[in-house]
Design a protein around this motif. Structure first.
Motif, PDB file in Angstrom:
ATOM      1  N   GLU A 102       0.826  -1.206   0.000  1.00  0.00           N
ATOM      2  CA  GLU A 102       0.000   0.000   0.000  1.00  0.00           C
ATOM      3  C   GLU A 102       0.860   1.257   0.000  1.00  0.00           C
ATOM      4  O   GLU A 102       0.625   2.198  -0.770  1.00  0.00           O
ATOM      5  N   LYS A 150       0.992   4.022  -3.038  1.00  0.00           N
ATOM      6  CA  LYS A 150       0.634   5.413  -2.740  1.00  0.00           C
ATOM      7  C   LYS A 150       1.735   6.377  -3.191  1.00  0.00           C
ATOM      8  O   LYS A 150       1.443   7.506  -3.597  1.00  0.00           O
ATOM      9  N   ALA A 203       1.460   7.968  -6.813  1.00  0.00           N
ATOM     10  CA  ALA A 203       0.243   8.716  -7.159  1.00  0.00           C
ATOM     11  C   ALA A 203       0.468   9.747  -8.251  1.00  0.00           C
ATOM     12  O   ALA A 203      -0.437  10.029  -9.050  1.00  0.00           O
ATOM     13  N   ALA A 231       0.370   5.809 -12.008  1.00  0.00           N
ATOM     14  CA  ALA A 231      -0.675   6.206 -11.059  1.00  0.00           C
ATOM     15  C   ALA A 231      -1.944   5.371 -11.211  1.00  0.00           C
ATOM     16  O   ALA A 231      -2.532   4.926 -10.216  1.00  0.00           O
ATOM     17  N   LEU A 232      -2.377   5.130 -12.448  1.00  0.00           N
ATOM     18  CA  LEU A 232      -3.623   4.404 -12.675  1.00  0.00           C
ATOM     19  C   LEU A 232      -3.506   2.955 -12.224  1.00  0.00           C
ATOM     20  O   LEU A 232      -4.379   2.429 -11.513  1.00  0.00           O
ATOM     21  N   LEU A 239      -3.415   2.769  -8.479  1.00  0.00           N
ATOM     22  CA  LEU A 239      -4.728   2.973  -7.872  1.00  0.00           C
ATOM     23  C   LEU A 239      -5.557   1.695  -7.947  1.00  0.00           C
ATOM     24  O   LEU A 239      -6.242   1.319  -6.984  1.00  0.00           O
ATOM     25  N   ARG A 240      -5.498   1.006  -9.090  1.00  0.00           N
ATOM     26  CA  ARG A 240      -6.220  -0.272  -9.215  1.00  0.00           C
ATOM     27  C   ARG A 240      -5.689  -1.298  -8.211  1.00  0.00           C
ATOM     28  O   ARG A 240      -6.465  -2.076  -7.631  1.00  0.00           O
ATOM     29  N   LEU A 288      -4.305  -0.578  -5.316  1.00  0.00           N
ATOM     30  CA  LEU A 288      -4.777  -0.159  -3.993  1.00  0.00           C
ATOM     31  C   LEU A 288      -6.208  -0.623  -3.755  1.00  0.00           C
ATOM     32  O   LEU A 288      -6.559  -1.054  -2.640  1.00  0.00           O
ATOM     33  N   ALA A 291     -11.248   5.195  -3.123  1.00  0.00           N
ATOM     34  CA  ALA A 291     -10.317   4.880  -4.215  1.00  0.00           C
ATOM     35  C   ALA A 291     -11.060   4.710  -5.536  1.00  0.00           C
ATOM     36  O   ALA A 291     -10.589   5.174  -6.589  1.00  0.00           O
ATOM     37  N   THR A 350     -12.031   8.044  -6.927  1.00  0.00           N
ATOM     38  CA  THR A 350     -10.859   8.653  -7.570  1.00  0.00           C
ATOM     39  C   THR A 350     -10.636   8.038  -8.948  1.00  0.00           C
ATOM     40  O   THR A 350     -10.332   8.742  -9.922  1.00  0.00           O
ATOM     41  N   LEU A 351     -10.788   6.726  -9.042  1.00  0.00           N
ATOM     42  CA  LEU A 351     -10.617   6.031 -10.320  1.00  0.00           C
ATOM     43  C   LEU A 351     -11.628   6.530 -11.349  1.00  0.00           C
ATOM     44  O   LEU A 351     -11.287   6.742 -12.522  1.00  0.00           O
TER      45      LEU A 351
END
Length: 407
Positions: free
Chosen positions: A128, A132, A135, A140-141, A144-145, A147, A163, A166-167
């Motif tokens: 995690e 992070k 970001a 980043a994408l 995020l997936r 996370l 999350a 945000t996606l």
């Protein structure tokens, strides 16, 4: 412009220059080839021959000879991770991050690979933190997936919800799991002792809102999302003693998402049975089966017919249903129900008990594989219906129909 004979002097000059350039390129290529150790080529050869173990050993030799080969380190780390050697993969990627001269792009690449190593190794806290830190990077994408996967595995639904929101701001694509995250919160609230009715209501309102937002951006039926929300609202109404509202939510599935009728049929029978109206719901589901036949609904209707009216009406229904929709699995289920039912004195049986047992045992052997739900994404099969596939963790990928129906 007229041709001048003295121009011909340029022909041998140009030819000589081309020859010299070619000689220089060849020498440079040969020089670079000599710099590469034999282990490098052996490793490539092993990879081409699908011998990853020997390839790894060869590449390790190269890495020892030339620690600056970052691409080779990345290849080694990926090979270790694919083989499940997580400690070695982590060491490789960590050694890259420890280099002060590593360019920013390669540092981000190494950080992403290291976070993936931690994720696969089950070190979720470190994974995690790694994701992070990406970001504001080109990863980043994907970070995020990843996370979101971590929050799902931890059942940390509030952070998963944030999350996914945000996606949705980064990509224009359906995100069905947002509705299910709210449903998970509602289900948790209802399972508490005593049930937290207020928290469940808030979560289901949020699930409805998420479904509406998703439907505006992407046309189509709400499908499984609507069914799950309706089932949870029915459970909430049952806790509050509102039988009318409970039935309304369950019957909305029959109308709006008829292929999911088998998932709510038992709950409908329980609701009507409590008020002594079993005959009404049996009639309702028989009509539903006539319009939208399914194996799960067939099983429930046959069982209730057998319980309320005896074997003759139940077998009459089964014969008609199987004539229109032949199914070994359906036949197996009704034989199982018939064998499990108590013998009523004076009531005849269409098939003698011993013959029925033999017939069912033969059919049952051939229906084991068919009595499954299957994920459309990865093919994972299960005896029960899942909102999220246990195999690939994708949401809403299970059809509410058994394998035999899909085949």
């Amino acid at each position: 412009m007229d041709f001048e004979p003295w121009w011909l002097i340029f022909v041998p000059v140009l030819f000589a220059l081309g020859w010299l350039a070619a000689r220089f390129d060849i020498r440079q290529m040969l020089s670079e080839t000599r710099v590469l150790p034999d282990s490098y080529f052996r490793g490539l050869n092993f990879l081409l021959n699908e011998e990853p173990d020997r390839a790894i050993d060869a590449f390790i030799e190269v890495a020892k000879l030339d620690p600056e080969t970052t691409e080779l380190h990345f290849a080694l780390g990926s090979l270790f991770r694919r083989r499940g050697e997580m400690e070695r993969a982590i060491r490789v990627h960590q050694s890259l991050l420890n280099r002060a001269d590593l360019p920013t792009a390669e540092r981000e690449h190494a950080q992403n690979e290291l976070a993936q190593d931690f994720l696969k190794a089950g070190m979720l806290d470190r994974a995690e933190a790694g994701f992070k830190s990406l970001a504001d990077s080109r990863y980043a994408l994907d970070a995020l997936r990843s996370l979101i996967r971590i929050y799902e595995s931890e059942h940390d639904w509030p952070r998963a919800i944030e999350a996914v929101k945000t996606l949705r701001g980064l990509v224009d694509e359906p995100v069905p799991q947002l509705v299910h995250y709210h449903c998970e919160q509602a289900q948790h609230a209802l399972s508490q002792k005593p049930p937290n009715v207020d928290a469940a209501q808030v979560a289901l309102d949020a699930a409805d809102h998420a479904a509406e937002v998703s439907a505006k951006g992407h046309a189509g039926s709400r499908g499984a999302s609507h069914v799950r929300v309706a089932m949870l609202r029915a459970a909430l109404a049952r806790l509050e003693g509102n039988i009318k509202l409970e039935r309304m939510h369950l019957e909305s599935v029959l109308t709006d998402e008829p292929e999911f009728a088998g998932l709510v049929a038992d709950a409908l029978f329980d609701s009507y049975r409590k008020s002594g109206e079993s005959a009404q719901v049996l009639d309702l589901l028989q009509k539903q089966y006539a319009k939208y036949p399914s194996l799960d609904l067939f099983n429930i209707v046959f069982r209730e017919l057998r319980a309320q009216h005896g074997s003759e009406p139940a077998w009459a229904f089964a014969r008609g249903a199987l004539r229109l929709h032949p199914s070994l699995l359906g036949l197996d289920r009704l034989l199982e129900a018939e064998l499990a039912a108590p013998v009523v004195e004076g009531e005849g049986s269409p098939v003698l008990g011993a013959d029925l047992t033999l017939l069912r045992s033969v059919i049952h052997k051939h229906t084991q594989r068919l009595d499954r739900y299957a994920c459309r994404n990865c093919g994972f099969q299960a005896r029960r219906y899942y909102w999220q596939c246990p195999g690939c963790n994708a949401w809403e990928t299970y059809s509410p129909r058994r394998l035999e129906e899909l085949e």
